[in-house]
Design an enzyme around this catalytic site. Structure first.
Site, PDB file in Angstrom:
ATOM      1  N   HIS A   1       0.890  -0.888   0.276  1.00 38.04           N
ATOM      2  CA  HIS A   1       0.213  -0.222   0.364  1.00 38.04           C
ATOM      3  C   HIS A   1       0.233   0.938   0.037  1.00 38.04           C
ATOM      4  O   HIS A   1       1.850   1.771   0.598  1.00 38.04           O
ATOM      5  CB  HIS A   1      -0.572   0.561   1.433  1.00 38.04           C
ATOM      6  CG  HIS A   1      -1.873   1.146   1.032  1.00 38.04           C
ATOM      7  ND1 HIS A   1      -1.954   2.123   1.803  1.00 38.04           N
ATOM      8  CD2 HIS A   1      -3.453   0.577   1.269  1.00 38.04           C
ATOM      9  CE1 HIS A   1      -3.003   2.798   1.033  1.00 38.04           C
ATOM     10  NE2 HIS A   1      -4.071   2.336   1.023  1.00 38.04           N
TER      11      HIS A   1
ATOM     12  N   ASP B   1      -7.870  -3.911  -0.590  1.00 35.25           N
ATOM     13  CA  ASP B   1      -8.306  -4.474  -2.438  1.00 35.25           C
ATOM     14  C   ASP B   1      -8.269  -5.900  -1.704  1.00 35.25           C
ATOM     15  O   ASP B   1      -9.590  -6.339  -2.600  1.00 35.25           O
ATOM     16  CB  ASP B   1      -7.818  -3.511  -2.930  1.00 35.25           C
ATOM     17  CG  ASP B   1      -7.984  -2.405  -2.997  1.00 35.25           C
ATOM     18  OD1 ASP B   1      -9.136  -1.337  -2.539  1.00 35.25           O
ATOM     19  OD2 ASP B   1      -6.922  -1.687  -2.660  1.00 35.25           O
TER      20      ASP B   1
END
Length: 458
Positions: free
Chosen positions: A308, A365
């Site tokens: 991330h 995600d």
């Protein structure tokens, strides 16, 4: 005590710039008057080192894996709160006591239906139109149906608040209708006896000729997914909402702009990209081939859903999402090659030294894509669901900006990628209770016990 100043030396000149500190002792240099007084500009593509606003809403410490809504850890909210609690917290700055919760819940239910003329918009789109395209158009058009029409009245506190509540209430309905329209089924109206997440699942999956049964675990899973996606500091879409709002555009137009930004695969479309990547890999037997490609510096292949930009430690939302994903998979007992493939990818990422050394952990995600697929949500609706949840954060951010004495204007700002942060200002340690002293015992507000005391971080 004199304010602390930073000194900038440039071409023989010495410039003094105020030094600011947020509630977590992070240091900022105030350059807001640099250009007006010196004609010197700063250059910071993507706002990687720039705070664009002051905010008391959300705080992230990517190095420590911390995400706070109004000072509350996201882990605590996901475990103890629900959609209404968290929406009240983000919008008004405090968790609701019993009466406040009931009031907001009733408002959300009352405003969950949409104008019948607005439903006509859905008939104008192609039958195979992407639901996000429909969302951008319909949400932008909502300003034509709801007062005030005078643009200067949007900043009236009560008008602004009502607009935010309307947007939060109607977004699940607008989203579910976009899905139904895209598959050629009749739209389903919301029910006031369902919770927000339960209603969304009902409007998505029920059919007029069938009896729909609510599943408590899937409803709770949807609630958690919504909470985890409600806000995330000054990301691309939130900055877009604020920039649009700085021109005093109405909140419906601002949120529509946020939806358009969220649509991008580098933002809200990331979990959709995860499923597309898994479809490309196709089978568990091909995973070693793709892992080899990831480790090859000459290969441009990216393993979507790992690592991330913000979190250098484990994304706190991913920990929660991992738990609920495994609960959903166990509950539904699905046999799906893509889900089997994803579990093997997860195992490798958590044990392979290459991934562990680089902090390339599965992110939110990755897990949300798997969970939503298992729940029957089509890939085209992943980003739409993200928009439903993020509307809470967008409206909270818009309301915070709109209520400033002199809202900042970005109308003449230079173009940026709007990936920015914010200065988090102090907020109360616990919800304020101004009505407790004189209230009768029968009417005294009751706050959730877990929300009071040292659990909240400020």
């Amino acid at each position: 005590m004199a304010p602390e100043m930073a000194t900038l030396h440039i071409r023989g000149k010495e410039l003094k710039l105020p030094v600011l500190e947020d509630s977590f002792k992070n240091i900022f240099v105030d350059t807001s008057k640099l250009h007006p007084t010196t004609k010197i500009c700063t250059y910071d593509p993507g706002y990687t080192s720039t705070a664009c606003c002051e905010s008391t809403i959300t705080y992230i410490d990517g190095g420590k894996g911390v995400l706070l809504y109004r000072g509350y850890p996201i882990e605590q909210l996901a475990e103890k709160a629900d959609f209404v609690d968290t929406a009240h917290l983000l919008l008004y700055g405090e968790l609701p006591h019993e009466k406040q919760r009931k009031t907001l819940e009733e408002e959300l239910k009352f405003h969950s239906t949409v104008h019948e003329k607005l439903i006509d918009f859905y008939r104008g789109f192609k039958s195979d139109a992407h639901p996000m395209a429909i969302m951008v158009g319909v949400v932008g058009a909502m300003s034509a149906f709801y007062e005030p029409t005078d643009g200067t009245k949007w900043r009236d506190p009560e008008n602004a608040r009502k607009s935010c509540v309307r947007l939060i209430a109607k977004m699940p309905t607008v989203a579910a209708m976009a899905y139904k329209s895209s598959i050629g089924q009749p739209v389903v109206y919301p029910r006031n006896d369902f919770s927000m997440s339960e209603n969304f699942l009902y409007m998505m999956f029920s059919k007029k000729n069938e009896v729909w049964k609510s599943d408590p675990l899937l409803t709770r899973a949807m609630d958690i997914i919504m909470i985890l996606h409600m806000d995330h500091e000054q990301n691309a879409s939130t900055s877009t909402v604020r920039v649009a709002g700085s021109s005093q555009a109405n909140p419906y137009a601002c949120v529509s702009a946020g939806i358009a930004c969220l649509w991008g695969p580098a933002h809200g479309g990331a979990n959709e990209a995860v499923l597309n990547m898994m479809a490309e890999i196709g089978d568990v037997s091909r995973i070693p081939e793709y892992i080899k490609r990831v480790k090859d510096p000459k290969d441009n292949f990216r393993l979507m859903g790992f690592g991330h930009r913000v979190y250098k430690a484990y994304d706190p939302r991913a920990k929660i999402m991992r738990t609920i994903t495994h609960q959903v998979l166990s509950h539904l007992k699905l046999v799906d090659p893509i889900l089997e493939l994803s579990m093997e990818l997860e195992r490798i990422a958590l044990t392979d030294e290459y991934f562990v050394k680089r902090n390339l952990y599965p992110n939110i995600d990755f897990y949300s894509g798997i969970c939503l697929r298992a729940m029957g949500v089509p890939v085209a609706m992943f980003t739409v669901l993200f928009a439903v949840a993020r509307t809470v954060g967008w409206t909270a951010q818009w309301l915070e900006m709109a209520m400033e004495p002199t809202p900042p204007s970005a109308a003449h700002a230079r173009s940026t990628k709007a990936l920015s942060t914010a200065i988090l200002c102090p907020s109360p340690a616990v919800p304020s209770r101004p009505d407790c002293e004189d209230a009768d015992d029968d009417n005294k507000p009751v706050w959730p016990t877990w929300a009071v005391g040292k659990a909240r971080q400020t």
